[in-house]
Design a protein around this motif. Structure first.
Motif, PDB file in Angstrom:
ATOM      1  N   ASP A 272      30.078   5.484   3.188  1.00 53.51           N
ATOM      2  CA  ASP A 272      30.172   4.396   2.200  1.00 53.51           C
ATOM      3  C   ASP A 272      30.287   4.964   0.786  1.00 53.51           C
ATOM      4  N   LEU A 275      33.812   6.161   0.265  1.00 54.74           N
ATOM      5  CA  LEU A 275      34.777   5.090   0.006  1.00 54.74           C
ATOM      6  C   LEU A 275      34.594   4.485  -1.380  1.00 54.74           C
ATOM      7  N   TYR A 276      33.370   4.512  -1.903  1.00 54.12           N
ATOM      8  CA  TYR A 276      33.151   4.014  -3.268  1.00 54.12           C
ATOM      9  C   TYR A 276      33.885   4.884  -4.293  1.00 54.12           C
ATOM     10  N   ARG A 296      33.152  -2.927   3.983  1.00 56.60           N
ATOM     11  CA  ARG A 296      33.947  -1.946   3.255  1.00 56.60           C
ATOM     12  C   ARG A 296      35.263  -2.549   2.767  1.00 56.60           C
TER      13      ARG A 296
END
Length: 569
Positions: A272, A275-276, A296
């Motif tokens: 996560d 992906l941020y 997501r």
């Protein structure tokens, strides 16, 4: 015309191709400027319908068109063309010509007062049928339109046009039509000034792709410590191979560079957090074993999946029965064993009664005859009996008995083989509720979203969860019964079972998720193209998987207690 602004919080360039007339185009660019779409992050290309009519566009519209790129036919003035027109006039036999006038109007500016060329149709037909070599290529009209062989590319800067270069069918893109032989210089176009006074050469911009650095499950993505001759990290794995295959299918080049996301040979955070990095514009995309999950999708865009989707659990198989020394007795029930034994004795007795009076092989001392009764029936199991029968009734009884023996032995063999092999695949747990009810520990892959799934959807207490990092840790935890089950995504479970196939099994149900996909910035125009390419690439996914994964074969081995399944390379 009113346009909705598409500007977002990222620098992904949007390219618009405008094919329209000048009157509509001027209104379009005025609205685009008001909407903030003539700034950095946007690129506009206009076709000949608008670019050849820039002069009539008023100054206010020109101010809103700063940085656009135009393409139009290039037809330079040439004295050879004038001579060619004169030749056409001569061929048409129009050495003497005149105009007809109309007297219908009295106003000096009346259009009706203009003269009409008497041989206009004749001249037009001659021009349509004329072909000659002009200064910039062949002069040829098709349906009344000149077919250009050269196009010029220009850039609107201020109130002027700045020439970027030219394109010809023979030479391609060139900075100057007058080729001086220096291809290294002449083939380079001038750098355009893009909207927002951005003079960066965008052709040198590369897509920033984040790559997770992993020390486990490297069959999917692996960033090696070594670098290639260009100083770039060596990358391998199934996800990487799929991405490279997708790039090979795309119909346009996609310059890119990989940026490893890791520290000291391990991933630098959760997936996560990786992906941020896209949301905060550190990366433009992420390539790896990235699972498509609903939450997501609120801050990144995913391509179509390229792998099987779902989360399931893997458990230890029961193997108590296969270690039972008396397992060879279990294919038949007790009453069947007793009935079979009684039939054995009865068949031997019947054969003895029918044969001992006429057959010397069934005669002899009483103990010999008693042994013959038992031996004859059992030896027929493997057709090893030595005694010959001569009575026809004995032969009839023997035929029936051999038929029964054949059915009995085949059934016994099949049942025993099933117990020695198939039964060991019975799971030690086959229900999530059973595991949760008894308060057993369960495992999951560290830094995975599966932890949230176990807590929020399957209602496991967090203190009953144990994270693991490698296939070997999975094996130890399940073998030593540290956990009752391990939950993970199906591609990882398949990889685990491929290596430890004789001791564990995967249990349904499967909790549906999106599968592995590539992540891009929200609104990225690359997503549909990448998804379309993935559909083509995944047609040969099985072949690609076999080239990336090390497969094991399930085979049967003989041990002291029983036959067991084993994984061999």
């Amino acid at each position: 015309m009113k346009l909705k602004s598409l500007k977002e919080n990222y620098e992904q360039t949007r390219i618009f191709l405008v094919h329209t007339i000048a009157s509509v185009g001027s209104k379009l660019f005025l609205q685009a400027k008001k909407s903030g779409m003539m700034d950095k992050g946007y690129a506009w290309i206009i076709t000949e319908g608008l670019s050849s009519l820039l002069d009539p566009v008023h100054s206010k519209a020109i101010n809103s068109m700063q940085g656009i790129l135009g393409l139009r036919s290039f037809i330079p003035f040439s004295s050879r063309k004038l001579k060619a027109v004169a030749t056409v006039v001569e061929k048409a036999g129009m050495a003497h010509f005149g105009f007809t006038t109309s007297n219908t109007g009295k106003n000096e500016v009346d259009i009706a007062m203009l003269g009409t060329f008497e041989d206009g149709r004749k001249l037009l037909n001659a021009l349509l049928n004329t072909t000659f070599d002009g200064g910039s290529g062949e002069f040829h009209l098709v349906k009344g339109q000149l077919q250009p062989s050269t196009f010029e590319i220009f850039n609107v800067v201020g109130k002027h046009e700045r020439m970027i270069g030219y394109w010809t069918q023979m030479k391609g893109l060139r900075r100057d039509l007058n080729d001086n032989g220096n291809k290294a210089v002449n083939s380079k176009l001038k750098n355009p000034v893009w909207p927002g006074d951005n003079t960066i050469n965008r052709s040198n911009n590369k897509l920033r792709i984040g790559i997770p650095v992993r020390n486990a499950f490297i069959e999917f993505i692996n960033v090696e410590n070594e670098t290639d001759v260009n100083g770039r990290s060596k990358i391998s794995g199934f996800s990487y191979e799929v991405f490279m295959a997708v790039l090979g299918v795309l119909k346009f080049p996609l310059p890119h560079k990989y940026i490893p996301f890791g520290e000291n040979g391990a991933i630098a955070g959760t997936y996560d957090e990786l992906l941020y990095k896209i949301k905060y514009q550190v990366y433009d995309a992420v390539v790896g074993d990235i699972e498509i999950v609903a939450n997501r999708s609120t801050y990144v865009d995913f391509t179509l999946p390229y792998s099987e989707s779902g989360v399931s659990m893997v458990v230890l198989v029961k193997d108590d029965e296969k270690k039972d020394f008396w397992i060879f007795l279990k294919p038949l029930s007790l009453d069947l064993w007793l009935t079979t034994g009684l039939v054995f004795i009865l068949t031997g007795l019947v054969i003895w009664v029918l044969e001992h009076r006429i057959n010397t092989e069934f005669k002899g001392p009483p103990e010999h005859q008693l042994g013959t009764i038992f031996w004859f029936s059992f030896s027929t199991l493997v057709f090893a009996h030595r005694e010959k029968v001569v009575n026809n009734l004995s032969k009839f009884v023997l035929i029936i008995w051999i038929f029964v023996v054949l059915i009995l032995t085949q059934s016994y063999t099949t049942s025993l083989a099933s117990m020695l092999t198939v039964k060991q695949l019975w799971p030690s747990f086959d229900d999530v509720q059973e595991i949760r009810k008894h308060g057993y520990f369960v495992g999951y892959q560290n830094n995975s979203f599966v932890k949230d799934l176990l807590i929020n959807q399957l209602r496991f207490s967090e203190d009953k969860l144990r994270p693991y990092n490698t296939l070997e840790e999975y094996n130890v935890a399940l073998s030593k019964r540290e956990v009752a089950a391990i939950f993970d995504e199906i591609p990882y479970i398949k990889l685990f079972l491929n290596k430890y196939c004789s001791h564990f099994t995967m249990i349904r149900p499967t909790y549906r998720i999106g599968g592995f996909g590539f992540a891009f910035q929200q609104g990225s125009p690359l997503v549909p193209y990448m998804s379309s390419a993935i559909l083509k690439v995944t047609e040969d996914k099985d072949t690609m998987e076999r080239s990336c994964f090390h497969f094991y074969t399930l085979t049967t081995s003989l041990q002291l207690h029983s036959f067991t399944l084993a994984c061999l390379e």
